[in-house]
Design a protein around this motif. Structure first.
Motif, mmCIF file in Angstrom:
data_model
loop_
_atom_site.group_PDB
_atom_site.id
_atom_site.type_symbol
_atom_site.label_atom_id
_atom_site.label_comp_id
_atom_site.label_asym_id
_atom_site.label_seq_id
_atom_site.Cartn_x
_atom_site.Cartn_y
_atom_site.Cartn_z
ATOM 1 N N VAL A 260 0.817 -1.213 0.000
ATOM 2 C CA VAL A 260 0.000 0.000 0.000
ATOM 3 C C VAL A 260 0.853 1.266 0.000
ATOM 4 O O VAL A 260 0.381 2.343 -0.371
ATOM 5 N N VAL A 261 2.108 1.158 0.422
ATOM 6 C CA VAL A 261 2.960 2.342 0.542
ATOM 7 C C VAL A 261 3.244 2.951 -0.829
ATOM 8 O O VAL A 261 3.172 4.172 -1.007
ATOM 9 N N TRP A 262 3.558 2.112 -1.818
ATOM 10 C CA TRP A 262 3.949 2.639 -3.137
ATOM 11 C C TRP A 262 2.789 3.357 -3.836
ATOM 12 O O TRP A 262 2.930 4.522 -4.224
ATOM 13 N N PRO A 263 1.600 2.745 -4.026
ATOM 14 C CA PRO A 263 0.519 3.481 -4.717
ATOM 15 C C PRO A 263 -0.001 4.665 -3.916
ATOM 16 O O PRO A 263 -0.538 5.613 -4.497
ATOM 17 N N MET A 264 0.177 4.651 -2.590
ATOM 18 C CA MET A 264 -0.258 5.798 -1.799
ATOM 19 C C MET A 264 0.541 7.050 -2.150
ATOM 20 O O MET A 264 0.049 8.170 -2.009
ATOM 21 N N SER A 265 1.773 6.876 -2.607
ATOM 22 C CA SER A 265 2.546 8.026 -3.074
ATOM 23 C C SER A 265 1.859 8.671 -4.267
ATOM 24 O O SER A 265 1.764 9.905 -4.355
ATOM 25 N N GLY A 266 1.374 7.846 -5.190
ATOM 26 C CA GLY A 266 0.667 8.383 -6.344
ATOM 27 C C GLY A 266 -0.611 9.096 -5.947
ATOM 28 O O GLY A 266 -0.930 10.170 -6.466
ATOM 29 N N VAL A 267 -1.360 8.494 -5.009
ATOM 30 C CA VAL A 267 -2.594 9.130 -4.537
ATOM 31 C C VAL A 267 -2.278 10.488 -3.916
ATOM 32 O O VAL A 267 -2.947 11.495 -4.200
ATOM 33 N N ALA A 268 -1.241 10.536 -3.071
ATOM 34 C CA ALA A 268 -0.893 11.780 -2.381
ATOM 35 C C ALA A 268 -0.446 12.855 -3.364
ATOM 36 O O ALA A 268 -0.872 14.017 -3.281
ATOM 37 N N ILE A 269 0.417 12.487 -4.302
ATOM 38 C CA ILE A 269 0.957 13.465 -5.253
ATOM 39 C C ILE A 269 -0.150 14.075 -6.100
ATOM 40 O O ILE A 269 -0.267 15.302 -6.236
ATOM 41 N N TRP A 270 -1.002 13.230 -6.670
ATOM 42 C CA TRP A 270 -2.011 13.755 -7.596
ATOM 43 C C TRP A 270 -3.170 14.418 -6.861
ATOM 44 O O TRP A 270 -3.848 15.285 -7.424
#
Length: 384
Positions: A260-270
């Motif tokens: 969950v850590v890796w895709p959460m970066s994408g969620v946070a950035i966008w």
């Protein structure tokens, strides 16, 4: 009851051949710093421009208050993102953090989710209220009014509900961020389905916010070059629409991975860029008014004026007392009471008083009050 767990162990089993690295995760802290700082500066400038513009007009409206509230909550979200940028950095993997830090990570993600609802609600309500102010004449209840009102209240109700369900989706609440609690409490809310629903609503509302001004502008009785110029002022909504779609993509990725850590970066950035673009939608139209108030206003404002006029005045069209076309939209200051909000140098009711062909044919506008090209003459434009 807490599980017997080794808090120093990797939060996820790494892929074959990969060695967890707690001291130097594969995340990129510098990218996180850059995104947080740049988006914060842009957002502050956009809101400040809006407030300065309202101060120049000597009239503050509901949208200004909503933007200030949204910016304050956004600061909390930025702090959370900055904290996770320090460690483990954006685009890190779950096997590069231990179980103890996973609790901290999930707690920050929960805070970010709680912050997002009020931020999105305040920005979108501000935009929709402003669209009502700009595009719908006072007392009119046409299709535009009903669409904007419906979307406004759907956003309010939805974000209030989803914020409350995010806060209380588990009981005791510690279960939300501590996966090592067992045999007590419950989590009846499907948070993944809620996040997907939130992203879909964002897509619908962002699409409407992007399309509504264009739909209205291209129905006006104006030369094509002026329509292009006015459309340009609202096209920044395309950014929020695009970022919202990318954000949805990363939410979908969460459904198919244990990391969950890796895709959460994408969620946070966008999410950050989607919110930042929301501030810009309200802030960009304020810059021309600020430029006009500056000591060098004429040279600066002429740059913005060129977008809406499509051409500069020449000696041919200014001679013999003829007003150039752009003066229908860019009129000198007068003593009459001005609208509570201007889009660029446009008077609010310069837009709503320019009737579409359908309105004229239906008898909802009086043709005798309409100047050539569909705009009312400056002497007839009055703010109610």
């Amino acid at each position: 009851m807490h599980q017997s767990v080794d808090y120093n162990a990797p939060a996820m089993a790494p892929p074959p051949g990969v060695v967890p690295n707690f001291n130097e995760p594969a995340g990129n802290p510098s990218l996180g710093y850059g995104i947080v700082i740049s988006s914060s500066v842009i957002s502050v400038l956009a809101v400040a421009a809006r407030l300065v513009s309202s101060a120049i007009a000597k009239k503050f409206v509901l949208e200004d208050l909503l933007l200030v509230i949204a910016l304050g909550i956004f600061a909390g979200n930025q702090y959370v993102t900055y904290d996770l940028s320090i460690y483990p950095g954006v685009w890190a993997h779950q096997w590069d953090i231990n179980n103890e830090f996973l609790i901290h990570f999930l707690y920050n993600i929960h805070l970010g989710a709680v912050f997002y609802g009020p931020i999105a609600m305040c920005i979108k309500v501000a935009i929709l209220v402003n669209w009502l102010r700009v595009f719908v004449p006072h007392g009119i209840r046409d299709a535009t009014w009903w669409i904007l009102q419906t979307l406004l209240w759907v956003n309010v109700v939805f974000y209030v509900i989803t914020t409350l369900t995010e806060i209380f989706r588990c009981w005791p609440r510690e279960i939300i961020w501590n996966p090592f609690i067992e045999d007590e409490g419950s989590c009846p809310i499907d948070v993944e389905a809620q996040n997907i629903a939130t992203s879909l609503l964002n897509f619908i509302s962002d699409t409407t916010i992007l399309a509504m001004p264009q739909w209205i502008i291209w129905k006006l009785h104006l030369p094509r070059n002026r329509k292009w110029g006015m459309s340009f002022l609202f096209v920044v909504g395309l950014g929020a629409w695009t970022f919202g779609i990318v954000r949805l993509v990363y939410f979908v990725k969460l459904l198919d991975t244990e990391d969950v850590v890796w895709p959460m970066s994408g969620v946070a950035i966008w999410t950050i860029w989607e919110v930042t673009t929301g501030f810009l939608i309200m802030g960009i139209p304020a810059f021309p008014r600020i430029a006009k108030a500056m000591p060098v206003s004429e040279s600066v404002a002429s740059f913005f004026r060129s977008f809406s006029s499509g051409s500069k005045p020449t000696s041919q069209n200014t001679s013999k007392g003829n007003n150039p076309q752009w003066q229908f939209m860019y009129k000198p200051k007068s003593r009459r009471r001005r609208s509570v909000f201007e889009i660029s140098e446009l008077e609010t009711h310069d837009l709503v008083s320019i009737r579409s062909t359908e309105d004229v044919e239906a008898g909802r506008a009086r043709p005798e009050l309409t100047a050539p090209g569909g705009a009312q003459s400056p002497s007839q434009l009055q703010t109610p």
